[in-house]
Design an enzyme around this catalytic site. Structure first.
Site, PDB file in Angstrom:
ATOM      1  N   ASP A  50       0.860  -1.175   0.000  1.00 40.42           N
ATOM      2  CA  ASP A  50       0.000   0.000   0.000  1.00 40.42           C
ATOM      3  C   ASP A  50       0.898   1.226   0.000  1.00 40.42           C
ATOM      4  OD1 ASP A  50      -1.960   2.135   0.881  1.00 40.42           O
ATOM      5  OD2 ASP A  50      -3.263   0.374   0.967  1.00 40.42           O
ATOM      6  N   ASP A  77       4.301   2.277  -4.331  1.00 45.98           N
ATOM      7  CA  ASP A  77       3.517   3.029  -5.310  1.00 45.98           C
ATOM      8  C   ASP A  77       3.377   2.150  -6.547  1.00 45.98           C
ATOM      9  OD1 ASP A  77       2.488   4.733  -7.248  1.00 45.98           O
ATOM     10  OD2 ASP A  77       3.710   6.447  -6.645  1.00 45.98           O
ATOM     11  N   ASN A 104      -6.545  -5.443  -5.796  1.00 45.79           N
ATOM     12  CA  ASN A 104      -7.518  -4.556  -5.169  1.00 45.79           C
ATOM     13  C   ASN A 104      -7.206  -3.078  -5.357  1.00 45.79           C
ATOM     14  OD1 ASN A 104      -9.528  -3.666  -3.007  1.00 45.79           O
ATOM     15  ND2 ASN A 104      -7.595  -3.038  -2.084  1.00 45.79           N
ATOM     16  N   TYR A 169     -11.533   6.407 -14.445  1.00 46.66           N
ATOM     17  CA  TYR A 169     -11.744   5.269 -13.552  1.00 46.66           C
ATOM     18  C   TYR A 169     -12.693   4.266 -14.199  1.00 46.66           C
ATOM     19  CZ  TYR A 169     -13.239   2.772  -9.290  1.00 46.66           C
ATOM     20  OH  TYR A 169     -13.532   1.815  -8.346  1.00 46.66           O
ATOM     21  N   LYS A 173     -11.841   0.380 -14.926  1.00 49.70           N
ATOM     22  CA  LYS A 173     -12.594  -0.694 -14.291  1.00 49.70           C
ATOM     23  C   LYS A 173     -13.365  -1.534 -15.305  1.00 49.70           C
ATOM     24  CE  LYS A 173     -11.444  -0.571 -10.017  1.00 49.70           C
ATOM     25  NZ  LYS A 173     -10.761  -1.734  -9.413  1.00 49.70           N
ATOM     26  N   VAL A 202     -19.530   0.722  -1.496  1.00 47.19           N
ATOM     27  CA  VAL A 202     -19.095   0.119  -0.237  1.00 47.19           C
ATOM     28  C   VAL A 202     -18.803   1.225   0.770  1.00 47.19           C
ATOM     29  CG1 VAL A 202     -17.427  -1.429   0.840  1.00 47.19           C
ATOM     30  CG2 VAL A 202     -18.102  -1.792  -1.546  1.00 47.19           C
ATOM     31  N   THR A 204     -16.775   2.295   2.984  1.00 37.13           N
ATOM     32  CA  THR A 204     -15.488   2.512   3.633  1.00 37.13           C
ATOM     33  C   THR A 204     -15.502   3.891   4.288  1.00 37.13           C
ATOM     34  OG1 THR A 204     -14.517   3.521   1.667  1.00 37.13           O
ATOM     35  CG2 THR A 204     -14.344   1.116   1.870  1.00 37.13           C
TER      36      THR A 204
END
Length: 262
Positions: A50, A77, A104, A169, A173, A202, A204
């Site tokens: 991460d 990164d 992920n 994005y 995706k 989701v 988060t």
């Protein structure tokens, strides 16, 4: 009996995951942290990367506090393909070749068509699309040595629901299903399964802080068939199943976890 919101759900147990080695990209927070935790609680040996080192270190400490093995982790990164692949190789050298890869890592920062430069476009692809391919490239030789494996790529319902506000994005995706289906036959010959999990909205902490306002609440009520909010653990549970031997004949598929949004 139906689940009541707020009621604790007993986690499923997948005995085949005990002792398995799992690599997760973007594992330090959010959905990634839920997956790291879920695999560790199954008795798997987990490694993750991460870019955010502070929450990653805190996650590793929490797992140790639960008397679980400390995960292997590294700040990385993923726009740097060499750093990504070196992290996977170093982790494998430390704990062994990986049975499971979870792609992920992603960033759904908002942007408009007019504001996107060539440099910004390339940066979005370098975070949201390219790492999955090169992570697969790095883990497959080890999976072949092991006689098989499971790869789970995280997609999104955002582009399928025609959500606006992040065209780059959405492009990245939408390519996840192509990656999954495009590699399924080649990898299947080595008993390596590859599937997509596409989350809905989701909850988060990042999503709650940035976008869950009064209008967002209305959007949830309008679009989901189920009233309950999708939680990071809901995504982790589907990923656990696909990584386990219970999903041994599942490959080249998309599994949507969105409370009926699509």
């Amino acid at each position: 009996m139906n689940h009541i919101e707020g009621e604790a759900i007993a986690p499923a147990t997948f005995p085949s995951l005990r002792g398995r080695r799992v690599f997760i990209t973007g594992g330090g927070s959010g959905i990634g942290a839920a997956m790291v935790t879920a695999f560790a609680r199954q008795g798997a040996h987990v490694a993750f990367i991460d870019i955010a080192e502070e929450p990653s270190a805190a996650l590793a400490a929490r797992l140790v506090d639960e008397a679980l093995p400390a995960p292997w982790w590294r700040g990385c990164d993923v726009r740097d393909v060499s750093a990504l692949q070196n992290a996977i190789r170093d982790a494998a050298a430390s704990i062994g070749d990986f049975h499971v890869l979870v792609n992920n890592v992603a960033s759904d920062d908002r942007h408009t068509l007019d504001a996107v430069s060539a440099e910004y476009y390339d940066q979005r692809i370098a975070i949201n699309q390219r790492p999955a391919f090169f992570a697969i490239q790095a883990v497959v030789p080890g999976m072949r040595q092991l006689g098989g494996g499971a790869i789970v790529n995280l997609g999104s319902i955002g582009w399928q629901a025609k959500s606006g506000g992040y065209p780059c994005y959405a492009i990245a995706k939408s390519a996840v299903n192509g990656l999954t289906r495009g590699l399924a036959r080649e990898l299947g010959a080595s008993r390596i399964r590859i599937n997509t999990v596409s989350p809905g909205w989701v909850m988060t902490q990042r999503q709650i802080d940035l976008w869950l306002d009064a209008e967002g609440e209305k959007e949830l009520a309008r679009n989901q068939c189920l009233p309950d909010r999708v939680q990071p653990d809901d995504i982790a549970n589907m990923v656990l199943f696909l990584a386990s031997d219970q999903a041994r004949t599942c490959t080249a598929q998309e599994f949507v976890v969105d409370a009926g949004w699509l």
